[in-house]
Write an enzyme that holds these catalytic residues in place. Structure first.
Site, PDB file in Angstrom:
ATOM      1  N   ASP A  86     -10.151  -3.377  -5.112  1.00 48.15           N
ATOM      2  CA  ASP A  86      -9.253  -2.440  -4.445  1.00 48.15           C
ATOM      3  C   ASP A  86      -9.243  -1.137  -5.245  1.00 48.15           C
ATOM      4  O   ASP A  86      -9.055  -1.166  -6.467  1.00 48.15           O
ATOM      5  CB  ASP A  86      -7.842  -3.046  -4.382  1.00 48.15           C
ATOM      6  CG  ASP A  86      -6.817  -2.144  -3.718  1.00 48.15           C
ATOM      7  OD1 ASP A  86      -7.194  -1.082  -3.176  1.00 48.15           O
ATOM      8  OD2 ASP A  86      -5.628  -2.512  -3.740  1.00 48.15           O
ATOM      9  N   SER A 120       0.834  -1.200   0.000  1.00 45.18           N
ATOM     10  CA  SER A 120       0.000   0.000   0.000  1.00 45.18           C
ATOM     11  C   SER A 120       0.876   1.261   0.000  1.00 45.18           C
ATOM     12  O   SER A 120       1.645   1.471  -0.934  1.00 45.18           O
ATOM     13  CB  SER A 120      -0.950  -0.031   1.199  1.00 45.18           C
ATOM     14  OG  SER A 120      -1.970   0.920   1.077  1.00 45.18           O
ATOM     15  N   HIS A 122      -8.148  -4.962  -0.825  1.00 42.94           N
ATOM     16  CA  HIS A 122      -6.998  -4.218  -0.315  1.00 42.94           C
ATOM     17  C   HIS A 122      -6.627  -4.660   1.109  1.00 42.94           C
ATOM     18  O   HIS A 122      -7.489  -4.834   1.964  1.00 42.94           O
ATOM     19  CB  HIS A 122      -7.270  -2.719  -0.304  1.00 42.94           C
ATOM     20  CG  HIS A 122      -6.046  -1.917   0.020  1.00 42.94           C
ATOM     21  ND1 HIS A 122      -5.089  -1.619  -0.928  1.00 42.94           N
ATOM     22  CD2 HIS A 122      -5.590  -1.397   1.188  1.00 42.94           C
ATOM     23  CE1 HIS A 122      -4.115  -0.940  -0.363  1.00 42.94           C
ATOM     24  NE2 HIS A 122      -4.386  -0.799   0.928  1.00 42.94           N
TER      25      HIS A 122
END
Length: 412
Positions: free
Chosen positions: A352, A192, A382
């Site tokens: 995501d 991320s 995610h």
């Protein structure tokens, strides 16, 4: 009295089921576990909004509870030696095998950067600790987990600069020798926001002529790579998906740069681009870099460009803090800066908001001649790879972890 109790109990159960339930796609495994997990995140987010509205506490201060709940004190075990050190003034957690190394005693190394939207997360969280130990034991590798400073207390470029300093410090011959690391087998990786930092530092190191030791590989796990267009197909398709809805991702972006809420409102409307940043929109034109299958029913429309000075257009106070800076948005670098980058592993998830960032980067890297392994999970969401600790352990997290570690083993 008994009837009243039954009615209250049924009402409570009905309300709970109504609150927990979300229209999650059927393809996602363990849907009810994800709903239950996300109900905690949503509740905390509502509480954070309430506290901020009442002037009691900032939103991110409340959300930091997520980090605190998973925080541990990393300790050595029978296979892994764990130490907490400072590299060029930045805190790091160092994981080393206790066994003897392979050829000439030299090992590979992975510099790992945690996720959390630059505002949350820690290298000392349980899922990151478990991942580091798995990499150490299965790859006989050294893992360096970086505790970079977080926004909003430390806005961009502070988190990036912390990471850059650590990587530069570690990639010195003397330091690598101290930890028995092979200079030709060092990778940087992150998930991320950590994937954002990993991509950015990979790019910057390649451009620094004085950098003698180069990275061998970069592994980017559902990375966030650009802040110019926050209405790509994946941002639209997954705007209400669990764990990272569009509103939260936009909030992370805005808090990374400034505490001025005007930027958050502009980013939510996708009207935050200044005339200066709009010149870089060609690098995030998803109609050009996203395979047709991911366009779905969406049609490309260039983000609106706000008029006025750069700071006014972006809604930022103080000196310009550009979301068009490639250290913040690695997808914005010109093609000429891509061809010399190390081989890449890019993990993306269908459900995501950041899916298209990773896919577009994979497309551009391949076009520039970089060796890319793109692993897309059709049922992924995610943050899935970090859900490995009971009671929020998911089967897909195990598969993702195994595939990621295997790629490191085969390519580093």
């Amino acid at each position: 009295m008994r009837l009243g109790s039954i009615i209250l109990f049924v009402a409570f159960c009905s309300f709970t089921a109504y609150y927990v339930y979300e229209p999650i796609p059927d393809r996602i495994e363990e849907r009810w576990k994800l709903m239950l997990t996300n109900s905690f995140f949503r509740t905390l987010s509502h509480l954070a909004d309430l506290c901020e509205s009442a002037g009691l506490k900032d939103y991110m201060d409340v959300m930091y509870v997520i980090t605190l709940l998973e925080k541990i004190v990393p300790v050595s075990d029978e296979h892994v030696k764990v130490t907490e050190e400072k590299f060029d003034g930045v805190e790091v957690v160092l994981y080393q095998p206790k066994s003897q190394g392979g050829d000439a005693g030299l090992r590979r190394a992975i510099i790992y950067l945690h996720g959390g939207g630059w505002c949350l997360g820690s290298s000392r969280m349980s899922p990151y600790d478990l991942l580091a130990r798995k990499i150490v034991t299965e790859l006989d590798a050294v893992v360096l987990s970086v505790e970079y400073r977080l926004a909003p207390a430390h806005h961009f470029p502070v988190p990036y600069e912390d990471v850059h300093r650590v990587v530069k410090y570690f990639l010195q011959k003397g330091v690598l020798a101290q930890y028995s690391v092979d200079p030709g087998r060092v990778a940087v990786s992150g998930d991320s926001a950590g994937g954002n930092l990993a991509a950015a530092v990979s790019q910057q190191l390649q451009k620094e002529s004085g950098q003698q030791i180069k990275l061998r590989a970069q592994a980017l796990l559902y990375p966030v790579l650009q802040a110019l267009d926050l209405k790509t197909p994946s941002y639209q398709q997954n705007k209400d998906m669990p764990i990272l809805p569009r509103t939260l991702m936009v909030r992370f972006w805005s808090e990374y740069f400034t505490s001025n809420k005007a930027l958050f409102r502009a980013m939510m409307a996708n009207s935050h681009n200044s005339p200066e940043s709009s010149r870089l929109l060609k690098f995030v034109n998803w109609s050009a870099f996203l395979p047709e299958a991911y366009h779905k029913e969406y049609n490309y429309s260039a983000p609106a460009v706000a008029q006025g000075s750069k700071g006014e257009a972006a809604g930022m106070d103080g000196p310009s803090q550009s979301f068009a800076d490639p250290r913040a948005s690695p997808l914005l670098v010109p093609d000429a800066d891509l061809h010399s980058l190390p081989k890449a592993y890019i993990l993306t998830c269908e459900y995501d908001v950041l899916r298209d960032d990773g896919i577009m980067y994979a497309t551009r890297l391949r076009a520039a001649g970089v060796e890319v392994t793109h692993q897309h999970y059709d049922t992924g969401f995610h943050g899935a790879l970090m859900f490995t600790v009971w009671p929020t352990d998911f089967l897909i997290a195990r598969r993702m972890t195994d595939n990621y570690v295997k790629w490191l083993k085969d390519n580093l």
